[in-house]
Design an enzyme around this catalytic site. Structure first.
Site, PDB file in Angstrom:
ATOM      1  N   ASP A  91      10.270  13.134  13.723  1.00 49.53           N
ATOM      2  CA  ASP A  91       9.556  14.395  13.483  1.00 49.53           C
ATOM      3  C   ASP A  91       8.540  14.295  12.335  1.00 49.53           C
ATOM      4  O   ASP A  91       8.914  14.065  11.187  1.00 49.53           O
ATOM      5  CB  ASP A  91      10.545  15.503  13.129  1.00 49.53           C
ATOM      6  CG  ASP A  91      11.615  15.712  14.194  1.00 49.53           C
ATOM      7  OD1 ASP A  91      12.213  14.720  14.644  1.00 49.53           O
ATOM      8  OD2 ASP A  91      11.869  16.877  14.552  1.00 49.53           O
ATOM      9  N   GLU A  96       6.560  18.443  16.477  1.00 43.16           N
ATOM     10  CA  GLU A  96       6.818  19.890  16.493  1.00 43.16           C
ATOM     11  C   GLU A  96       6.799  20.554  15.117  1.00 43.16           C
ATOM     12  O   GLU A  96       6.735  21.771  15.026  1.00 43.16           O
ATOM     13  CB  GLU A  96       8.164  20.176  17.178  1.00 43.16           C
ATOM     14  CG  GLU A  96       9.373  19.699  16.426  1.00 43.16           C
ATOM     15  CD  GLU A  96      10.429  20.804  16.291  1.00 43.16           C
ATOM     16  OE1 GLU A  96      10.263  21.861  16.910  1.00 43.16           O
ATOM     17  OE2 GLU A  96      11.385  20.581  15.550  1.00 43.16           O
ATOM     18  N   ASN A  97       6.835  19.755  14.049  1.00 43.15           N
ATOM     19  CA  ASN A  97       6.762  20.302  12.690  1.00 43.15           C
ATOM     20  C   ASN A  97       5.506  19.857  11.952  1.00 43.15           C
ATOM     21  O   ASN A  97       5.461  19.892  10.727  1.00 43.15           O
ATOM     22  CB  ASN A  97       7.984  19.849  11.877  1.00 43.15           C
ATOM     23  CG  ASN A  97       9.235  20.626  12.219  1.00 43.15           C
ATOM     24  OD1 ASN A  97       9.298  21.833  12.028  1.00 43.15           O
ATOM     25  ND2 ASN A  97      10.229  19.933  12.733  1.00 43.15           N
ATOM     26  N   ASN A 123      12.260  22.761  19.062  1.00 37.30           N
ATOM     27  CA  ASN A 123      12.506  24.202  18.998  1.00 37.30           C
ATOM     28  C   ASN A 123      11.374  24.980  18.351  1.00 37.30           C
ATOM     29  O   ASN A 123      11.313  26.205  18.471  1.00 37.30           O
ATOM     30  CB  ASN A 123      13.826  24.485  18.262  1.00 37.30           C
ATOM     31  CG  ASN A 123      13.898  23.818  16.909  1.00 37.30           C
ATOM     32  OD1 ASN A 123      13.739  22.602  16.791  1.00 37.30           O
ATOM     33  ND2 ASN A 123      14.151  24.595  15.869  1.00 37.30           N
ATOM     34  N   HIS A 124      10.432  24.297  17.661  1.00 38.91           N
ATOM     35  CA  HIS A 124       9.308  25.000  17.040  1.00 38.91           C
ATOM     36  C   HIS A 124       7.995  24.840  17.811  1.00 38.91           C
ATOM     37  O   HIS A 124       6.954  25.329  17.350  1.00 38.91           O
ATOM     38  CB  HIS A 124       9.093  24.494  15.604  1.00 38.91           C
ATOM     39  CG  HIS A 124      10.232  24.783  14.677  1.00 38.91           C
ATOM     40  ND1 HIS A 124      10.718  26.054  14.456  1.00 38.91           N
ATOM     41  CD2 HIS A 124      10.985  23.949  13.911  1.00 38.91           C
ATOM     42  CE1 HIS A 124      11.718  25.996  13.590  1.00 38.91           C
ATOM     43  NE2 HIS A 124      11.906  24.732  13.250  1.00 38.91           N
ATOM     44  N   HIS A 167      15.926  16.470  21.713  1.00 37.39           N
ATOM     45  CA  HIS A 167      15.778  17.219  20.470  1.00 37.39           C
ATOM     46  C   HIS A 167      17.015  18.096  20.293  1.00 37.39           C
ATOM     47  O   HIS A 167      17.106  19.190  20.855  1.00 37.39           O
ATOM     48  CB  HIS A 167      14.505  18.064  20.546  1.00 37.39           C
ATOM     49  CG  HIS A 167      14.008  18.533  19.221  1.00 37.39           C
ATOM     50  ND1 HIS A 167      13.277  17.728  18.371  1.00 37.39           N
ATOM     51  CD2 HIS A 167      14.128  19.730  18.586  1.00 37.39           C
ATOM     52  CE1 HIS A 167      12.954  18.400  17.290  1.00 37.39           C
ATOM     53  NE2 HIS A 167      13.482  19.628  17.381  1.00 37.39           N
ATOM     54  N   HIS A 210      15.062  16.002  15.650  1.00 36.66           N
ATOM     55  CA  HIS A 210      15.397  17.341  15.155  1.00 36.66           C
ATOM     56  C   HIS A 210      16.124  17.342  13.812  1.00 36.66           C
ATOM     57  O   HIS A 210      15.846  18.199  12.980  1.00 36.66           O
ATOM     58  CB  HIS A 210      16.219  18.144  16.161  1.00 36.66           C
ATOM     59  CG  HIS A 210      16.639  19.494  15.674  1.00 36.66           C
ATOM     60  ND1 HIS A 210      15.735  20.504  15.400  1.00 36.66           N
ATOM     61  CD2 HIS A 210      17.866  20.014  15.374  1.00 36.66           C
ATOM     62  CE1 HIS A 210      16.384  21.578  14.983  1.00 36.66           C
ATOM     63  NE2 HIS A 210      17.667  21.310  14.941  1.00 36.66           N
ATOM     64  N   HIS A 239      16.129  15.117  11.365  1.00 33.17           N
ATOM     65  CA  HIS A 239      15.272  14.607  10.286  1.00 33.17           C
ATOM     66  C   HIS A 239      15.936  13.560   9.396  1.00 33.17           C
ATOM     67  O   HIS A 239      15.370  13.215   8.348  1.00 33.17           O
ATOM     68  CB  HIS A 239      14.752  15.750   9.407  1.00 33.17           C
ATOM     69  CG  HIS A 239      13.804  16.679  10.079  1.00 33.17           C
ATOM     70  ND1 HIS A 239      12.907  17.477   9.398  1.00 33.17           N
ATOM     71  CD2 HIS A 239      13.604  16.969  11.393  1.00 33.17           C
ATOM     72  CE1 HIS A 239      12.207  18.198  10.247  1.00 33.17           C
ATOM     73  NE2 HIS A 239      12.632  17.913  11.470  1.00 33.17           N
TER      74      HIS A 239
END
Length: 259
Positions: free
Chosen positions: A8, A39-40, A67-68, A153, A178, A180
């Site tokens: 990520d 996604e982040n 999820n983001h 994820h 996810h 991290h």
């Protein structure tokens, strides 16, 4: 074929470090194909067209999500128009984008699948990933994919391990995202699938999952619900290199990357 999977990307700082670091890794490791979880990657969480373009400029062939991914509405058009930008395929109640793509590599094609877990992800409305993956693998085979890579994820290590063994021998590699934090279990499973529970993250080293330490500590200690702020400072890149056999489509070796 050698594949680089990058954990990520967190914040613009992480994007900039990826831009500096991924090309060097690709040269050093003779990488043929690169998958990056983005996604982040945007300032303040989520992903934007700008942060995605930075990751493509860094050398990503496919950007996966989590999820983001749907947090920023300005990203929806890119999800619909660029087949190599993914979101978890099993998200319910959305028709924006896809969690599957086929990448033409000349002699062979590579399918990339992006799925969300369910355990401890109460805010994520997702279908059962184990039932979803069977249909996507069948699609990949029908599309002629020689290689299949799965970004799962998910929060729970048990769910990720279960997915790895469920897919052992069916796909080239399964890597978790996810949480991290890079796990120490990079391996080839008994039937030949490359696996790691979590790739880790690309972002600020002295942070808590990319967020300023004091914010997370105060939330856990005093139930202080202050808004998350991304940390700044020296960065690292976490990932994994999978060497895939061109005949079988299964893994020959797995190597942790930490830069």
């Amino acid at each position: 074929m050698k594949v680089l999977a990058v954990g990520d990307i967190c914040s613009p700082d992480g994007c900039e470090f990826a831009l500096q670091t991924i090309p060097r890794i690709k040269r050093e490791e003779n990488i043929d194909f690169t998958i990056v979880n983005g996604e982040n990657s945007a300032a303040g969480n989520g992903i934007t067209p700008s942060s995605a373009e930075t990751l493509f400029a860094a050398g990503a062939d496919v950007i996966t999500g989590g999820n983001h991914t749907l947090r920023r509405s300005e990203f929806y058009d890119m999800l619909d128009t660029n087949p190599f930008v993914l979101r978890p395929h099993n998200l319910k109640e959305t028709d924006i984008g896809s969690g599957y793509c086929l990448f033409d590599m000349g002699k062979h094609s590579a399918a990339v699948i992006n799925l969300s877990g369910q355990i401890y992800l109460e805010r994520v409305n997702a279908d059962n990933p184990f039932k979803c993956i069977d249909k996507l693998i069948e699609k990949a085979r029908c599309d002629g994919a020689k290689y299949i890579f799965v970004d799962f994820h998910a929060e729970a290590t048990s769910e990720k391990r279960a997915m790895g063994f469920y897919l052992d021998g069916k796909v080239s590699a399964v890597f978790g995202t996810h949480t991290h934090v890079q796990t120490a279990d990079a391996q080839i499973l008994p039937q030949g699938t490359g696996y790691i529970t979590d790739l880790g993250m690309t972002g600020v080293i002295n942070s808590i999952l990319g967020v300023k330490n004091e914010i997370i500590i105060n939330r856990l200690k005093d139930n202080d619900m202050s808004r998350f702020e991304q940390a700044s400072g020296r960065c690292m890149l976490n990932g994994c290199v999978f060497d895939i056999d061109d005949t079988t489509g299964l893994a020959k070796s797995v190597k942790l990357i930490k830069k």
